[in-house]
Design a protein around this motif. Structure first.
Motif, PDB file in Angstrom:
ATOM      1  N   LEU A  92     106.377 113.450  90.577  1.00 31.74           N
ATOM      2  CA  LEU A  92     107.574 113.812  89.805  1.00 31.74           C
ATOM      3  C   LEU A  92     107.454 113.310  88.365  1.00 31.74           C
ATOM      4  N   GLY A  93     107.061 112.043  88.200  1.00 28.56           N
ATOM      5  CA  GLY A  93     106.903 111.488  86.862  1.00 28.56           C
ATOM      6  C   GLY A  93     105.894 112.288  86.058  1.00 28.56           C
ATOM      7  N   TYR A  94     104.802 112.658  86.716  1.00 30.32           N
ATOM      8  CA  TYR A  94     103.759 113.441  86.070  1.00 30.32           C
ATOM      9  C   TYR A  94     104.294 114.801  85.624  1.00 30.32           C
ATOM     10  N   LEU A  95     105.031 115.458  86.535  1.00 29.54           N
ATOM     11  CA  LEU A  95     105.561 116.787  86.214  1.00 29.54           C
ATOM     12  C   LEU A  95     106.547 116.717  85.054  1.00 29.54           C
ATOM     13  N   ILE A  96     107.410 115.680  85.072  1.00 32.02           N
ATOM     14  CA  ILE A  96     108.378 115.538  83.985  1.00 32.02           C
ATOM     15  C   ILE A  96     107.648 115.429  82.657  1.00 32.02           C
ATOM     16  N   ASN A  97     106.589 114.603  82.636  1.00 33.04           N
ATOM     17  CA  ASN A  97     105.836 114.440  81.398  1.00 33.04           C
ATOM     18  C   ASN A  97     105.191 115.755  80.959  1.00 33.04           C
ATOM     19  N   MET A  98     104.599 116.477  81.945  1.00 28.83           N
ATOM     20  CA  MET A  98     103.980 117.774  81.644  1.00 28.83           C
ATOM     21  C   MET A  98     104.995 118.721  81.028  1.00 28.83           C
ATOM     22  N   LEU A  99     106.185 118.727  81.634  1.00 24.78           N
ATOM     23  CA  LEU A  99     107.240 119.627  81.165  1.00 24.78           C
ATOM     24  C   LEU A  99     107.590 119.318  79.710  1.00 24.78           C
ATOM     25  N   PHE A 100     107.794 118.022  79.429  1.00 27.28           N
ATOM     26  CA  PHE A 100     108.156 117.642  78.059  1.00 27.28           C
ATOM     27  C   PHE A 100     107.039 117.997  77.069  1.00 27.28           C
ATOM     28  N   MET A 101     105.794 117.758  77.499  1.00 26.12           N
ATOM     29  CA  MET A 101     104.669 118.082  76.617  1.00 26.12           C
ATOM     30  C   MET A 101     104.612 119.579  76.355  1.00 26.12           C
ATOM     31  N   ALA A 102     104.833 120.369  77.403  1.00 23.24           N
ATOM     32  CA  ALA A 102     104.763 121.819  77.252  1.00 23.24           C
ATOM     33  C   ALA A 102     105.842 122.298  76.287  1.00 23.24           C
ATOM     34  N   VAL A 103     107.055 121.769  76.456  1.00 19.84           N
ATOM     35  CA  VAL A 103     108.148 122.154  75.567  1.00 19.84           C
ATOM     36  C   VAL A 103     107.808 121.764  74.132  1.00 19.84           C
ATOM     37  N   GLU A 104     107.286 120.538  73.996  1.00 14.78           N
ATOM     38  CA  GLU A 104     106.895 120.062  72.670  1.00 14.78           C
ATOM     39  C   GLU A 104     105.892 120.999  72.019  1.00 14.78           C
ATOM     40  N   ARG A 105     104.889 121.401  72.785  1.00 16.70           N
ATOM     41  CA  ARG A 105     103.839 122.233  72.231  1.00 16.70           C
ATOM     42  C   ARG A 105     104.392 123.589  71.805  1.00 16.70           C
ATOM     43  N   MET A 106     105.364 124.088  72.579  1.00 14.28           N
ATOM     44  CA  MET A 106     105.938 125.386  72.227  1.00 14.28           C
ATOM     45  C   MET A 106     106.871 125.270  71.036  1.00 14.28           C
ATOM     46  N   ALA A 107     107.690 124.205  71.046  1.00 17.74           N
ATOM     47  CA  ALA A 107     108.716 124.093  70.016  1.00 17.74           C
ATOM     48  C   ALA A 107     108.146 123.556  68.704  1.00 17.74           C
TER      49      ALA A 107
END
Lengths: 263, 258, 267
Positions: B233-248
């Motif tokens: 879960l912690g890993y996925l949360i981090n991935m999600l934030f990174m992905a959003v960051e990269r897009m935004a």
């Protein structure tokens, strides 16, 4: 902004605001006596009590011992493995996924497992504290070692240093600024894990002291304990910064030239 | 990156994971610990599947999520506002510095007993703890981000006759966003850890309580399954934030070399 | 004792970074006699740094061989020293000038080491800055520090990778004189890689002109100008001007070929 203003007027402001907050707290405690609002002098008395006599030995010393041992383990393990992994680039793809996974397991979640394996012992507490605080050091060391200027490695090769010598004399000093940044994060994590491990399973230490006094509704002692933990955190941070400033004197001057905005 | 090296790296990573699992089994077989306390990896994986499908573990995660998300949201909004204010109003910063320097070194979890006294067991107390713990990284990264804005950009804004608000929204904030995003990722991890801690200590429903509860009931495999899934879960949360960051924030320095 | 064997032999060296790209080096051959000062020039992007790394045994050629006194090496031979172009990146920022210079010295008593370091610092006129950090020095002084670090090990072969490229014109002239002086007194064999034709002709006994990629040797030109050479007098002699003209024409031809042809970017 002139230098003088930055020193004199704000200092008065700062003292004033702190004094004001304390006064409001005291006033509230006097007109509205509640268990969660002990009087200032009682908190101070509780705080002083913690630092000598029996309480020093049953609350502060056990906490500091666990914190110290675990923190040392974390720094040694983290920087040794980090520098090795960071400089042997071929190794990275093999271990990266496992590391990336492990670092995201909150250390608290490990605590019950650790309790199961080691029982409610200091070994268990040191394990959890070290588990949580190794990763920031490890990752910072990997990062620092990977960013070592390749030309410095070439210089070391021309001088015919062995790989071990290269690690100690070139990679380690070059990665040290990054490692210190990791150590600072590790310290705050170690403090948190120290408290949690004592809140959940201990019969001494500051965490235990706070929890027991909360159950006894001796709130001035609860606040005093929190303050003591804050003091320890602050003192260790300051000690670390002083040490860092000494070891990394070259880095601060160097960065100051390369990037005038500072470190 | 080309496909072939990527595939090779994925293979190496898989071998690394396999080795880690092998280490687990060796520790188990080596008798260093009681094998009952360290179930086989296969049985843990099986347990993950059963518990997730059975809903108990999934519900525990959702419950934790339901205090983690609003807590993080409050911390983000509060941290950004306070951080920006401290960076832009030097007097405020100077006046409050002792207060902040005093609060900062106190490990958030030490306040759990205090929060228990004042707020009792419940959502408000858990929210308070999550916010108090995770506001700091947002606050300091916002402050650093706002302070780090290149003065030339601000001068450009003044030359273009932008109003103060326009300068804040169109120059300062975008410049601080990469830094804020990094702080937010740290905050997300801290928020999760604190939410779990509160559950473990106060017995509030959620993954923290779940882990402690199955341990107390001797369901060791279930405990390990839940711990390992928390990592996921912690890993996925981090991935999600990174992905959003990269897009935004594709222009952010951190994303450029990817 | 110096034998008749060349100190350095580059024998049909080829280097490819990726199979689908033009090779960087192809069949590159030249040799250097002991005590000789050789300058290597070529159009920009012709793989001079790659060649230098191969010569220093920091990289291995894909074909051919680099022989140091007739021997092949997997790691830099003990009698070889390098001064890199980018002094800001090649000096250790955490060590003082003195410690940077002493970095390569091992198996010596403290006294011997101090003496050697002091001598090297004297040779480059840096005694007064010995206890400063390299980043507190000017570019020219940093490069002198790098030079001192290279000569303190008393090498036989000194490689210079565009050592004067990042300093201002005046400093550059001073450094050229200093290097020539040091090489003469220590009777070093020196290999200078540069893009500055004046510098190459002025300093060297032999100029090796490289082609555009795939890089090979176009021509070796002997520079028989008398020594000691003087920045003003030597550069005004017709012999100097003639040699300079020849080298310049060759390099320009190669540069034009590179601009016209299919050039792959430097990796």
């Amino acid at each position: 902004m002139t230098v003088r203003r930055a020193h004199s007027i704000p200092l008065l402001w700062q003292i004033g605001i702190i004094a004001g907050l304390l006064a409001i707290w005291q006033w509230a405690a006097l007109i509205h006596p509640a268990p969660y609002l002990p009087r200032v002098e009682n908190i101070v008395a509780g705080y002083v009590r913690l630092w000598h006599g029996a309480l020093l030995w049953s609350a502060i010393v056990p906490s500091m011992y666990r914190l110290g041992v675990a923190f040392l383990i974390a720094v040694l393990l983290g920087s040794t493995f980090g520098i090795t992994l960071g400089s042997l680039r071929g190794l990275d793809p093999w271990v990266r996924p496992v590391l990336e996974y492990l670092r995201f397991i909150p250390a608290v979640a490990i605590l019950p497992a650790s309790l199961l394996l080691f029982g409610a012992t200091d070994k268990m507490r040191i394990f959890v504290i070290a588990f949580g605080s190794t990763f920031p050091v490890l990752l910072a060391a990997i990062d620092g070692a990977r960013r070592v200027e390749p030309m410095l490695i070439d210089v070391a090769r021309v001088i015919r240093l062995t790989i071990a010598q290269r690690l100690v004399r070139v990679v380690l000093p070059a990665a040290l600024p990054s490692i210190f940044a990791g150590i600072r994060i590790a310290l705050s994590i170690a403090l948190v894990m120290m408290v949690i491990s004592e809140l959940i399973a201990a019969d001494d230490g500051l965490g235990f002291y706070i929890l027991r006094n909360q159950r006894l509704f001796l709130t001035e002692n609860v606040y005093a304990g929190v303050l003591a933990i804050g003091t320890i955190g602050l003192a260790l941070t300051l000690a670390l910064l002083t040490f860092e400033k000494r070891v990394l004197a070259w880095h601060h001057g160097w960065r100051g030239l390369v990037d005038p905005k500072g470190v | 990156m080309k496909l072939a090296p990527r595939l090779a790296n994925a293979m190496k990573g898989a071998v690394g994971v396999a080795l880690a699992v092998a280490c687990w089994e060796i520790v188990r077989a080596g008798g260093i610990v009681d094998p009952r306390d360290l179930p086989s990896f296969a049985s843990i994986v099986r347990s993950v599947a059963i518990d997730l499908a059975g809903g108990e573990l999934a519900i525990a995660f959702l419950t934790t999520f339901s205090s983690w998300a609003p807590g993080l949201l409050i911390a983000t909004v509060g941290g950004v506002i306070v951080g920006a204010a401290l960076a832009m109003l030097p007097r405020l910063e100077l006046a409050t510095r002792p207060l902040i320097e005093f609060l900062r070194p106190i490990p958030s979890v030490a306040l759990i007993p205090v929060a228990l006294l004042i707020l009792g067991i419940g959502l408000p107390m858990q929210l308070f703890m999550v916010v108090f713990a995770s506001i700091w990284p947002v606050l300091f990264s916002t402050k650093a981000g706002v302070e780090g804005v290149d003065p030339r950009f601000l001068e450009t804004g003044r030359v273009l006759h932008l109003s103060k608000t326009a300068r804040l929204l169109r120059i300062i904030l975008p410049n601080a966003l990469p830094s804020i995003a990094t702080g937010l990722r740290t905050a997300a991890a801290i928020a999760l850890a604190v939410a779990i801690t509160v559950e473990m200590l106060t017995g509030r429903a959620g993954i923290g309580f779940y882990i402690e509860n199955v341990r107390l009931n001797g369901l060791i495999t279930e405990m390990w399954a839940a711990i390992l899934m928390t990592g996921v879960l912690g890993y996925l949360i981090n991935m999600l934030f990174m992905a959003v960051e990269r897009m935004a924030l594709p222009w952010s320095l951190e994303n450029r070399d990817r | 004792m110096e034998t008749a064997q060349p100190i350095l032999q580059v024998d049909h060296v080829s280097k490819v970074f990726a199979p689908q790209l033009t090779p960087v080096l192809k069949g590159l051959t030249f040799k250097q006699e002991p005590g000789q000062f050789v300058a290597v020039v070529g159009p920009s992007g012709c793989g001079k740094t790659t060649l230098l790394r191969c010569i220093a045994a920091l990289a291995q050629p894909d074909e051919g061989a680099v022989l140091h006194r007739g021997q092949q090496f997997d790691d830099p031979p003990p009698w070889l020293s390098i001064v890199f172009q980018d002094y800001t990146r090649s000096l250790f920022p955490w060590l003082s000038v003195r410690k940077n210079v002493a970095f390569g010295l091992r198996d010596l008593t403290k006294n011997d080491r101090d003496e050697r370091v002091q001598a090297a610092l004297c040779a480059v006129n840096l005694e007064h800055a010995a206890d400063l950090y390299p980043w507190q020095l000017s570019g020219g002084m940093q490069q002198r520090c790098a030079l001192a670090r290279a000569i303190v090990v008393q090498p036989k072969l000194l490689l210079l990778d565009e050592p004067f490229a990042s300093v201002d014109a005046q400093t550059r002239i001073d450094l050229q004189d200093m290097v020539m002086d040091i090489c003469q007194t220590m009777s070093l064999s020196t290999l200078l890689v540069t893009h500055d034709i004046d510098e190459a002709v002025f300093m060297a006994d032999k100029v090796v002109v490289l082609s555009a990629r795939p890089t090979h040797v176009v021509e070796e030109i002997a520079i028989d100008l008398p020594r000691p050479r003087d920045q003003l007098a030597t550069k005004e002699t017709p012999e100097f001007l003639h040699l300079r003209h020849r080298v310049y024409t060759l390099v320009r031809q190669q540069a034009q070929k590179a601009a016209g042809g299919n050039v792959t970017e430097k990796v």
